[in-house]
Design a protein around this motif. Structure first.
Motif, PDB file in Angstrom:
ATOM      1  N   LEU A  64       0.841  -1.197   0.000  1.00  0.00           N
ATOM      2  CA  LEU A  64       0.000   0.000   0.000  1.00  0.00           C
ATOM      3  C   LEU A  64       0.875   1.245   0.000  1.00  0.00           C
ATOM      4  N   GLY A  65       0.595   2.161  -0.937  1.00  0.00           N
ATOM      5  CA  GLY A  65       1.295   3.440  -0.962  1.00  0.00           C
ATOM      6  C   GLY A  65       2.568   3.476  -1.777  1.00  0.00           C
ATOM      7  N   THR A  78       2.806  12.571  -3.607  1.00  0.00           N
ATOM      8  CA  THR A  78       1.376  12.301  -3.766  1.00  0.00           C
ATOM      9  C   THR A  78       0.915  11.299  -2.708  1.00  0.00           C
ATOM     10  N   ARG A  79      -0.422  11.086  -2.624  1.00  0.00           N
ATOM     11  CA  ARG A  79      -0.961  10.421  -1.447  1.00  0.00           C
ATOM     12  C   ARG A  79      -1.862   9.230  -1.780  1.00  0.00           C
ATOM     13  N   LEU A  80      -2.000   8.378  -0.776  1.00  0.00           N
ATOM     14  CA  LEU A  80      -3.010   7.326  -0.731  1.00  0.00           C
ATOM     15  C   LEU A  80      -3.771   7.506   0.579  1.00  0.00           C
ATOM     16  N   VAL A  81      -5.107   7.556   0.495  1.00  0.00           N
ATOM     17  CA  VAL A  81      -5.942   7.678   1.687  1.00  0.00           C
ATOM     18  C   VAL A  81      -6.959   6.543   1.683  1.00  0.00           C
ATOM     19  N   GLY A  97      -1.248   8.706  -5.865  1.00  0.00           N
ATOM     20  CA  GLY A  97      -1.717   9.440  -7.030  1.00  0.00           C
ATOM     21  C   GLY A  97      -0.596  10.079  -7.831  1.00  0.00           C
ATOM     22  N   THR A  98      -0.991  10.908  -8.802  1.00  0.00           N
ATOM     23  CA  THR A  98      -0.036  11.663  -9.615  1.00  0.00           C
ATOM     24  C   THR A  98      -0.474  13.116  -9.672  1.00  0.00           C
ATOM     25  N   VAL A  99       0.479  13.986  -9.965  1.00  0.00           N
ATOM     26  CA  VAL A  99       0.164  15.416 -10.058  1.00  0.00           C
ATOM     27  C   VAL A  99      -0.606  15.738 -11.329  1.00  0.00           C
ATOM     28  N   THR A 105      -4.945   8.948  -4.473  1.00  0.00           N
ATOM     29  CA  THR A 105      -5.721   7.727  -4.651  1.00  0.00           C
ATOM     30  C   THR A 105      -6.526   7.534  -3.388  1.00  0.00           C
ATOM     31  N   GLN A 106      -7.821   7.251  -3.519  1.00  0.00           N
ATOM     32  CA  GLN A 106      -8.683   7.243  -2.339  1.00  0.00           C
ATOM     33  C   GLN A 106      -9.589   6.018  -2.323  1.00  0.00           C
ATOM     34  N   VAL A 107      -9.642   5.372  -1.175  1.00  0.00           N
ATOM     35  CA  VAL A 107     -10.540   4.240  -0.930  1.00  0.00           C
ATOM     36  C   VAL A 107     -11.388   4.612   0.272  1.00  0.00           C
TER      37      VAL A 107
END
Length: 262
Positions: A64-65, A78-81, A97-99, A105-107
């Motif tokens: 993850l991430g 960038t982030r994963l939530v 995610g990407t810029v 990226t979100q779940v």
């Protein structure tokens, strides 16, 4: 007794609630935050700017991430939530995610995500979804609440899947799938609407009747897409209890950029 196994590598800068459990040989990076009651299985790797909510169960060997699989990615933060109460089974891979998009990226919450599922960069997955084994989301995919994707289903980048959709085993989804529809196959075909799923979620008879009429107008009357949308909008007067469902489907059609599966 410590909830972090002695063989796990948890960066001192990571922020883990005291109730989080981390299994043997797991790796947790410095920019990771994990909420209360979440368990991380053996050999998981959680890295990047990743935030995970409460009461998630992450099984062994998940990744993850990690960085997005995008050649344009240049190490931006960038982030994963991930929300709350999700089940994430073995060997799942969720990327940040990407810029080029929102950098995220979100779940959401209460999702049941089976083994080997891939959620690529910039995807948005809603709440109460089921992603069966080996379902694969390419970049920038959006999946609505209560959607179900069968095993080995592949979703093309930038595709949207509406709420309450059910996609059968090994479906090839390369166009947007409107809410409530039942699809499968390669090439994809709309087989009907998700009647059983809607019943299980407590849809009243009037709402079910409205969804049936929307499916008929969109797929059984030979109407152009715009004519079908106008006819669907007109159903609100006949089915006031289903006004929100009618609006959701109409807005989905109007906002589709890839074209809808038809």
């Amino acid at each position: 007794m410590s909830r972090i196994h002695s063989t796990a590598l948890v960066d001192p800068a990571a922020q883990l609630d005291a109730s989080v459990t981390v299994g043997p040989y797991a790796v947790v990076g410095p920019h990771v935050r994990i909420g209360a009651g979440t368990s991380v299985g053996a050999h998981c790797v959680i890295e990047g700017h990743t935030t995970i909510g409460a009461d998630n169960k992450i099984f062994q060997f998940a990744s993850l991430g990690a960085q997005p699989q995008d050649k344009k990615y240049a190490d931006e933060p960038t982030r994963l939530v991930i929300g709350d109460r999700n089940t994430i089974r073995e060997f799942c891979t969720f990327n940040t995610g990407t810029v080029q998009d929102e950098g995220l990226t979100q779940v959401g919450n209460d999702n049941w995500i089976m083994a080997y599922v891939h959620i690529a960069h910039d995807c948005v997955v809603g709440n109460h979804t089921v992603l069966a084994n080996n379902a694969t989301l390419a970049g920038h995919v959006k999946v609505g609440d209560h959607a179900i994707l069968g095993g080995l289903t592949g979703v093309h980048q930038f595709t949207q899947i509406g709420a309450h959709v059910m996609a059968g085993f090994a479906s090839h989804i390369s166009q947007d799938v409107p809410p409530f529809m039942l699809v499968d196959g390669n090439p994809l075909s709309v087989r009907g609407f998700n009647l059983e799923g809607l019943r299980r979620r407590g849809f009243a008879p009037e709402r079910l009747a409205a969804v049936k009429q929307m499916h008929r107008l969109l797929y059984r009357q030979g109407l152009t897409l715009e004519a079908a949308r106008q006819a669907i909008d007109a159903l609100a007067a006949q089915y006031p209890e289903a006004a929100a469902d009618i609006q959701a489907l109409s807005q989905f059609i109007a906002g589709s950029k890839r074209g809808i599966a038809r």
